[in-house]
Write a protein that holds these residues in place. Sequence first.
Motif, mmCIF file in Angstrom:
data_model
loop_
_atom_site.group_PDB
_atom_site.id
_atom_site.type_symbol
_atom_site.label_atom_id
_atom_site.label_comp_id
_atom_site.label_asym_id
_atom_site.label_seq_id
_atom_site.Cartn_x
_atom_site.Cartn_y
_atom_site.Cartn_z
ATOM 1 N N UNK A 19 -59.867 74.629 14.790
ATOM 2 C CA UNK A 19 -58.854 75.196 15.675
ATOM 3 C C UNK A 19 -57.804 74.136 15.950
ATOM 4 N N UNK A 20 -56.551 74.506 15.761
ATOM 5 C CA UNK A 20 -55.455 73.640 16.148
ATOM 6 C C UNK A 20 -54.801 74.219 17.394
ATOM 7 N N UNK A 21 -54.332 73.320 18.241
ATOM 8 C CA UNK A 21 -53.792 73.717 19.533
ATOM 9 C C UNK A 21 -52.362 73.223 19.681
ATOM 10 N N UNK A 22 -51.631 73.929 20.523
ATOM 11 C CA UNK A 22 -50.241 73.556 20.774
ATOM 12 C C UNK A 22 -50.001 73.631 22.279
ATOM 13 N N UNK A 23 -49.688 72.501 22.880
ATOM 14 C CA UNK A 23 -49.334 72.469 24.294
ATOM 15 C C UNK A 23 -47.846 72.728 24.419
ATOM 16 N N UNK A 24 -47.513 73.696 25.253
ATOM 17 C CA UNK A 24 -46.128 74.151 25.377
ATOM 18 C C UNK A 24 -45.598 73.783 26.755
ATOM 19 N N UNK A 25 -44.441 73.193 26.802
ATOM 20 C CA UNK A 25 -43.787 72.959 28.077
ATOM 21 C C UNK A 25 -42.411 73.593 28.037
ATOM 22 N N UNK A 26 -41.945 73.995 29.200
ATOM 23 C CA UNK A 26 -40.644 74.646 29.283
ATOM 24 C C UNK A 26 -40.733 75.900 30.112
ATOM 25 N N UNK A 27 -39.583 76.468 30.371
ATOM 26 C CA UNK A 27 -39.502 77.657 31.214
ATOM 27 C C UNK A 27 -39.189 78.900 30.391
ATOM 28 N N UNK A 28 -39.344 80.040 31.042
ATOM 29 C CA UNK A 28 -38.970 81.339 30.462
ATOM 30 C C UNK A 28 -39.624 81.559 29.103
ATOM 31 N N UNK A 29 -40.888 81.231 29.025
ATOM 32 C CA UNK A 29 -41.599 81.395 27.760
ATOM 33 C C UNK A 29 -41.678 82.840 27.332
ATOM 34 N N UNK A 31 -39.437 84.681 26.835
ATOM 35 C CA UNK A 31 -38.320 84.924 25.929
ATOM 36 C C UNK A 31 -38.552 84.379 24.530
ATOM 37 N N UNK A 32 -39.764 83.867 24.286
ATOM 38 C CA UNK A 32 -40.008 83.185 23.029
ATOM 39 C C UNK A 32 -41.085 83.864 22.184
ATOM 40 N N UNK A 33 -40.963 83.611 20.892
ATOM 41 C CA UNK A 33 -42.013 83.888 19.924
ATOM 42 C C UNK A 33 -42.545 82.534 19.469
ATOM 43 N N UNK A 34 -43.856 82.401 19.519
ATOM 44 C CA UNK A 34 -44.485 81.160 19.088
ATOM 45 C C UNK A 34 -45.088 81.354 17.707
ATOM 46 N N UNK A 35 -44.929 80.361 16.873
ATOM 47 C CA UNK A 35 -45.436 80.486 15.516
ATOM 48 C C UNK A 35 -46.199 79.257 15.070
ATOM 49 N N UNK A 36 -47.064 79.487 14.126
ATOM 50 C CA UNK A 36 -47.696 78.380 13.386
ATOM 51 C C UNK A 36 -47.191 78.463 11.950
ATOM 52 N N UNK A 37 -46.611 77.378 11.492
ATOM 53 C CA UNK A 37 -46.119 77.283 10.123
ATOM 54 C C UNK A 37 -46.833 76.125 9.452
ATOM 55 N N UNK A 38 -46.905 76.177 8.137
ATOM 56 C CA UNK A 38 -47.537 75.075 7.425
ATOM 57 C C UNK A 38 -46.720 74.718 6.208
ATOM 58 N N UNK A 39 -46.849 73.474 5.812
ATOM 59 C CA UNK A 39 -46.191 73.016 4.600
ATOM 60 C C UNK A 39 -47.110 72.074 3.856
ATOM 61 N N UNK A 94 -49.617 71.424 9.622
ATOM 62 C CA UNK A 94 -49.418 72.631 10.432
ATOM 63 C C UNK A 94 -48.515 72.295 11.621
ATOM 64 N N UNK A 95 -47.498 73.125 11.762
ATOM 65 C CA UNK A 95 -46.521 72.926 12.819
ATOM 66 C C UNK A 95 -46.562 74.088 13.799
ATOM 67 N N UNK A 96 -46.507 73.753 15.051
ATOM 68 C CA UNK A 96 -46.261 74.741 16.085
ATOM 69 C C UNK A 96 -44.752 74.838 16.276
ATOM 70 N N UNK A 97 -44.247 76.050 16.395
ATOM 71 C CA UNK A 97 -42.804 76.228 16.496
ATOM 72 C C UNK A 97 -42.495 77.372 17.449
ATOM 73 N N UNK A 98 -41.279 77.376 17.942
ATOM 74 C CA UNK A 98 -40.846 78.421 18.860
ATOM 75 C C UNK A 98 -39.457 78.907 18.479
ATOM 76 N N UNK A 99 -39.235 80.183 18.710
ATOM 77 C CA UNK A 99 -37.893 80.732 18.520
ATOM 78 C C UNK A 99 -37.636 81.768 19.602
ATOM 79 N N UNK A 100 -36.395 81.954 19.915
ATOM 80 C CA UNK A 100 -36.025 82.979 20.872
ATOM 81 C C UNK A 100 -36.293 84.347 20.271
ATOM 82 N N UNK A 101 -36.660 85.281 21.114
ATOM 83 C CA UNK A 101 -36.877 86.648 20.621
ATOM 84 C C UNK A 101 -35.581 87.150 19.988
ATOM 85 N N UNK A 102 -35.701 87.708 18.813
ATOM 86 C CA UNK A 102 -34.538 88.199 18.087
ATOM 87 C C UNK A 102 -33.939 87.187 17.144
#
Length: 119
Positions: A19-29, A31-39, A94-102
């Motif tokens: 299991x990989x984990x991602x600690x998220x900080x910030x507000x108005x979460x 409004x976000x989509x969280x993703x796991x990407x790998x390369x 493996x990267x944790x990533x975030x993007x705004x909805x839409x």
Amino acid sequence: QVQLVESGGGLVQAGGSLRVSCAVSGDRLINYVMGWLRQAPGKEREVVAAITWSEGRTYIADSVKGRFTISRDDAKKMVYLQMYSLKSEDTAVYYCAAKSRGASEYHRWGQGTQVTVSS
């Protein structure tokens, strides 16, 4: 600004779990989509899983469907990628990533965590 810090990567034998984990900080979460990407070396970056923070709706790539799950803990502000039945081809950063909805592209990234599956 959303900030992301991954943890939990490592070396695991084929067929094992991690299991990989991602600690998220910030507000108005919400409004976000969280993703796991790998390369992997020499390969294109791939979205393996995503989750909407507000509803918890998930997406799992066909390449990992049935083996990986994504979840988030709203209270702890954590996003998890649980990986089962790992294969050597899952070896990647493996990267944790975030993007705004839409949004079409992820615009906030963690530093990445290496997952190596030995056969």
